[in-house]
Write a protein that holds these residues in place. Structure first.
Motif, PDB file in Angstrom:
ATOM      1  N   GLU A 117       0.781  -1.207  -0.175  1.00 31.45           N
ATOM      2  CA  GLU A 117       0.055   0.054   0.119  1.00 31.45           C
ATOM      3  C   GLU A 117       1.058   1.218  -0.217  1.00 31.45           C
ATOM      4  OE1 GLU A 117      -3.045  -0.900   3.289  1.00 31.45           O
ATOM      5  OE2 GLU A 117      -1.351  -2.149   3.473  1.00 31.45           O
ATOM      6  N   GLU A 122      -3.888   0.270  -3.932  1.00 31.17           N
ATOM      7  CA  GLU A 122      -4.661   1.522  -3.891  1.00 31.17           C
ATOM      8  C   GLU A 122      -6.103   1.553  -3.523  1.00 31.17           C
ATOM      9  OE1 GLU A 122      -3.278   4.934  -4.697  1.00 31.17           O
ATOM     10  OE2 GLU A 122      -1.570   4.448  -5.697  1.00 31.17           O
ATOM     11  N   THR A 134      -6.558   4.154  -0.772  1.00 27.55           N
ATOM     12  CA  THR A 134      -5.592   5.573  -1.282  1.00 27.55           C
ATOM     13  C   THR A 134      -6.235   5.896  -2.649  1.00 27.55           C
ATOM     14  OG1 THR A 134      -3.938   4.131  -2.151  1.00 27.55           O
ATOM     15  CG2 THR A 134      -3.770   5.028  -0.058  1.00 27.55           C
ATOM     16  N   THR A 168      -5.949  10.938  -1.497  1.00 32.45           N
ATOM     17  CA  THR A 168      -4.629  11.573  -0.873  1.00 32.45           C
ATOM     18  C   THR A 168      -4.203  12.809  -1.726  1.00 32.45           C
ATOM     19  OG1 THR A 168      -3.186  10.372  -2.573  1.00 32.45           O
ATOM     20  CG2 THR A 168      -3.904   9.237  -0.505  1.00 32.45           C
ATOM     21  N   ALA A 188      -2.023   7.332  -4.955  1.00 32.54           N
ATOM     22  CA  ALA A 188      -1.145   7.790  -4.012  1.00 32.54           C
ATOM     23  C   ALA A 188       0.242   7.476  -4.553  1.00 32.54           C
ATOM     24  CB  ALA A 188      -1.234   7.096  -2.756  1.00 32.54           C
ATOM     25  N   MET A 241      -6.796  11.955   4.148  1.00 36.19           N
ATOM     26  CA  MET A 241      -6.428  10.640   4.681  1.00 36.19           C
ATOM     27  C   MET A 241      -5.326  10.996   5.919  1.00 36.19           C
ATOM     28  SD  MET A 241      -4.988   7.186   2.817  1.00 36.19           S
ATOM     29  CE  MET A 241      -4.692   5.649   3.661  1.00 36.19           C
TER      30      MET A 241
END
Length: 440
Positions: free
Chosen positions: A223, A257, A260, A265, A270, A371
């Protein structure tokens, strides 16, 4: 009765209607399917959820980063209604439809890199991760998948093996799928003082070399910002160094992802913060505005290496979910939710930083865009403080603001507001969080 501290609360929590539903739940729902709050949602909108007792809760969780475009989002609601009126299901493996194709086209365009890509749709994030692993093993002819400390990738048997945390995800559910290797993640708050991203990457690479061997490694799965593990942002340079090692050794770099992705983000994905081009990328959560839909997108030659019929599922890429996804993506573009996430950070980050300056039980403020997280520790020792974290979250819930906890040690409060949340609603939610930190 109205709560004078928060006029949005009309009853105690839970209210009488929620208590009645709670009794029904006890007789009907398995205990293993738990909920964070003892309330039952009836409606929502503008960053607020209304429960069956008429209590209004400021939503700083978005159903765990799912309802980024709003809940409900008008364009998504209309797309669902229109598609449901035409047809609900055919199974893409039996008869295709344009919505599936168009979602794949959008994913191929939006995900990082201008190279030729292909996509395949599934139902959930865990299913997307499983498909990515299948594809990587098939394409490389290798078996081992490398994952990281604090990782979370799902609750199926394979993804539990990929996930680091025991409770509640893995406890007594084994044995798990084999050929999984775990290595240290870059965790700037807890790494040795001064460790750079490149040094943290080399630590992980050395572990892969000695315990697995590059020639046996199908993929490195990570991640870009860890989610359930604690919103851990790796030190600059970590991701590029891992990606470079993968390229040099014929190992596929898979970016998870799922949490994210899609503007969360402050960029579409991200990976883009450090110009990473993953070989495969998994997406879900915010993709379809609240409906179950997930995907694997990757380099065409890798995705097409799998034989015909090797990927798919009865409900994978359901027509209604595809319609919702296209409407959600349109909403992200039209409302510029990349900029909206950055605006959430501009409002939220200074307040969290100031809170940390006043409270030596906050070890670190971290995250990107919409986030963001606070890690709570015992002052002077840095030991995780899950007890205080739980008290703060419960205080917020009683005061009408939904926040989520996370972290391997359950000592992190994470904020994931809808990207469409009105500025004043966000401020009111942050006011509640500040009061809870002070009170607890």
């Amino acid at each position: 009765m109205t709560n004078t501290a928060n006029p949005g609360l009309r009853t105690g929590i839970p209210g009488p209607a929620a208590q009645r539903l709670g009794l029904r739940r006890e007789r009907a729902v398995a205990d293993g399917a738990s909920s964070l709050l003892p309330v039952y949602t009836e409606s929502g909108g503008d960053g607020v959820l209304i429960d069956v007792d008429g209590n209004a809760f400021i939503d700083l969780g978005s159903g765990i980063a799912v309802t980024s475009v709003g809940n409900p989002a008008p364009k998504v609601t209309e797309a669902i209604r229109e598609q449901a009126g035409r047809f609900i299901h055919t199974c893409f493996m039996v008869s295709g439809y344009e919505g599936y194709v168009e979602v794949c086209e959008q994913l191929n365009e939006l995900t990082p890199g201008a190279h030729d890509k292909r996509s395949v749709l599934s139902n959930s994030g865990a299913e997307a991760v499983e498909n990515a692993v299948k594809i990587a093993r098939h394409a490389t002819g290798r078996s081992t998948v490398v994952v990281f400390d604090n990782a979370y990738h799902g609750r199926t048997n394979l993804t539990m093996a990929l996930t680091a945390k025991n409770m509640p995800y893995k406890h007594r559910f084994g044995p798990f799928a084999p050929e999984i290797a775990r290595v240290p993640m870059s965790y700037p708050y807890r790494d040795p003082h001064g460790m750079t991203g490149q040094q943290a990457a080399q630590r992980a690479i050395d572990r892969i070399r000695t315990q697995v061997g590059a020639e046996n490694t199908a993929a490195v799965l990570l991640e870009p910002i860890q989610g359930e593990g604690g919103f851990i942002v790796p030190a600059p340079g970590f991701l590029p160094a891992i990606a470079e090692w993968c390229r040099d050794n014929g190992v596929l770099f898979i970016a998870d992802e799922i949490q994210t992705g899609f503007c969360r983000t402050g960029s579409w994905f991200a990976c883009e913060h450090e110009n990473i081009l993953p070989d495969l990328i998994t997406t879900a959560k915010a993709l379809a505005g609240g409906l179950p839909l997930a995907a694997v997108t990757g380099r065409a030659e890798i995705m097409n290496s799998v034989h015909r019929g090797g990927l798919g599922g009865t409900y994978s890429g359901n027509p209604i979910a595809c319609a919702a996804a296209l409407a959600a993506i349109d909403t992200m573009r039209e409302q510029n939710l990349v900029a909206a996430a950055a605006a959430v950070e501009e409002t939220t980050r200074p307040r969290l930083d100031a809170l940390a300056q006043r409270d030596d039980g906050i070890g670190e403020v971290r995250g990107r865009g919409a986030m963001l997280a606070l890690e709570f520790v015992h002052p002077g020792t840095g030991r995780p403080d899950p007890e205080r974290t739980a008290r703060i979250a419960a205080h917020c819930h009683r005061a009408g603001t939904i926040v989520l906890t996370c972290g391997t040690h359950d000592n992190v409060i994470r904020l994931l507001p809808p990207l469409t949340i009105p500025a004043q609603t966000l401020v009111e939610g942050l006011d509640t969080l500040e009061a809870a930190v002070a009170e607890c």
